[in-house]
Design an enzyme around this catalytic site. Structure first.
Site, PDB file in Angstrom:
ATOM      1  N   ASP A  98     -25.707  25.901   6.593  1.00  0.00           N
ATOM      2  CA  ASP A  98     -25.809  26.933   7.641  1.00  0.00           C
ATOM      3  C   ASP A  98     -24.532  27.103   8.458  1.00  0.00           C
ATOM      4  OD1 ASP A  98     -25.866  24.571   9.057  1.00  0.00           O
ATOM      5  OD2 ASP A  98     -27.310  25.279  10.520  1.00  0.00           O
ATOM      6  N   GLU A  99     -23.401  26.753   7.890  1.00  0.00           N
ATOM      7  CA  GLU A  99     -22.172  26.770   8.682  1.00  0.00           C
ATOM      8  C   GLU A  99     -20.973  26.984   7.770  1.00  0.00           C
ATOM      9  OE1 GLU A  99     -21.025  24.078  12.533  1.00  0.00           O
ATOM     10  OE2 GLU A  99     -21.957  23.133  10.809  1.00  0.00           O
TER      11      GLU A  99
END
Length: 390
Positions: A98-99
């Site tokens: 998620d990054e």
DNA sequence: TCTGGGGTCCTAGGACCC
DNA sequence: TCTGGGGTCCTAGGACCC
């Protein structure tokens, strides 16, 4: 992405929105093992946070909604988000599900300055996925990463190049990416509390506290980071591990678990088109002491039977005698090679060919009917904790 | 108080090679 | 009788991140 797993669950289950929600291990009415993987901002109001033991989360808010992680679903949403990133630059370096780092230097002429791009990325993500992201804009990766963490959720923090030192100096060392519990304690014991404190020490002092790592850390604390944004980093290892719901010392259960884990790793290798030469067995006993045993084969493999045989051999090398109970077992494959690049077999071995065909058939059945459609008899009979049915 | 599961990277000693 | 220096690979452990 902010509270990513929890946000995806709330997106998929509207009845859970605006409620305290915890993604992680089964709390089992407060007796569960494991930790919180992610939680909604509503749950954080009760003092719940990531990595907290699930039993504590239960104590703090027994009425919260507790759900198991659904990694497959999160991977799907992650792919949507990364597809959006790709519209703004080719230089996207994923650092987790998620990054990511995005180098937008080359996109400014076309799309506007970095802050404009950051706003556009946030609103596109919100519009197309319904999820909220936080962004840090800065002239290097380290500062951008810290900036992105500072104003969650829905943050947008911009650090101009001439503001870097003033931005970093007052922040606590716990904000330093790469400083965890151990290094943080060492720095604190020398009276270093803020990033500015670390930036001010000499290289000799840095080396005496944290070795070569210390030298790098001081540069970062000064806002110096020349690392490029590198897309397409290759996978280095594939592994699975499992903590038992109760500590075990029954050999049958141990062997069944090693088979289950070996099969899972082998199937993932085959699915991704890899073979692995090195296998590592991880073993944690009831006292939480963890040991590993590893070995490297001459020829890489992706066969369940090969990996299971290695796992058994490595397990025997732990010297386990049945007296201590085992908390966790894990199997990890590394030294990966693409299957097309691997050495062809030098001679035909009937038994191996049979194993290859067995694995191919198992993969085909699972692809058609689901990963749980087919289990080894020993895994089912070995009363694996997940309680699979036929 | 009780510590998951997926990873990456680093260190350090020993074997081995030239 | 006394044994360098540089490099790679393997193994085990540990810190750290999300």
């Amino acid at each position: 992405m902010d509270a990513f797993f929890a946000s995806v669950e709330q997106l998929d289950h509207p009845q859970w929105r605006a409620l305290p929600l915890v993604v992680g291990a089964d709390p089992k009415s407060g007796a569960g093992r494991g930790v919180v993987a992610a939680c909604s901002y509503e749950a954080r109001k009760f003092g719940i946070h990531s990595a907290m033991p699930i039993s504590q989360a239960w104590k703090r808010c027994p009425d919260a909604i507790f759900v198991k992680p659904n990694m497959g679903r999160y991977a799907e949403v992650s792919a949507e988000v990364f597809e959006i990133f790709g519209r703004f630059t080719d230089l996207v370096e994923g650092i987790s599900i998620d990054e990511a780092f995005l180098d937008v230097t080359g996109s400014i002429a076309l799309l506007g300055d970095a802050v404009t791009i950051a706003r556009e990325i946030k609103s596109t993500i919100r519009g197309e996925t319904g999820l909220v992201a936080s962004v840090g804009v800065a002239s290097n990766k380290f500062v951008a990463k810290i900036a992105s963490d500072l104003d969650k959720p829905d943050g947008l923090v911009v650090v101009e190049p001439d503001e870097v030192r003033a931005f970093l100096n007052p922040l606590p060392i716990t904000r330093l990416w790469g400083v965890g519990e151990k290094s943080g304690a060492k720095l604190l014991s020398r009276g270093l509390r803020t990033i500015g404190d670390v930036a001010a020490i000499s290289d000799i002092m840095a080396r005496s506290i944290l070795g070569d790592q210390g030298l790098k850390l001081v540069s970062l604390a000064r806002g110096e980071d020349e690392r490029a944004v590198l897309p397409h980093s290759a996978v280095k290892s594939i592994g699975n591990e499992e903590t038992f719901s109760r500590d075990v010392n029954e050999l049958e259960k141990i062997k069944a678990t090693l088979l289950y884990l070996s099969d899972k790793v082998a199937a993932r290798l085959r699915k991704k088109g890899f073979e692995a030469a090195t296998m590592t067995l991880k073993f944690r006993n009831e006292d939480f002491k963890t040991i590993t045993r590893s070995a490297t084969l001459e020829a890489a493999t992706d066969l369940t039977d090969d990996i299971y045989a290695m796992a058994l051999e490595l397990f025997s090398r732990t010297g386990w005698n049945g007296r201590v109970k085992i908390r966790l077992l894990g199997v990890t494959a590394s030294k990966l090679v693409r299957k097309t690049d691997s050495q062809p077999t030098l001679f035909v071995d009937e038994a191996r060919l049979k194993q290859v065909r067995t694995d191919e058939t198992v993969d085909a059945i699972r692809a058609r009917f689901g990963a749980g459609a087919l289990k080894r008899g020993a895994v089912v009979g070995g009363s694996n904790k997940k309680g699979y049915t036929k």
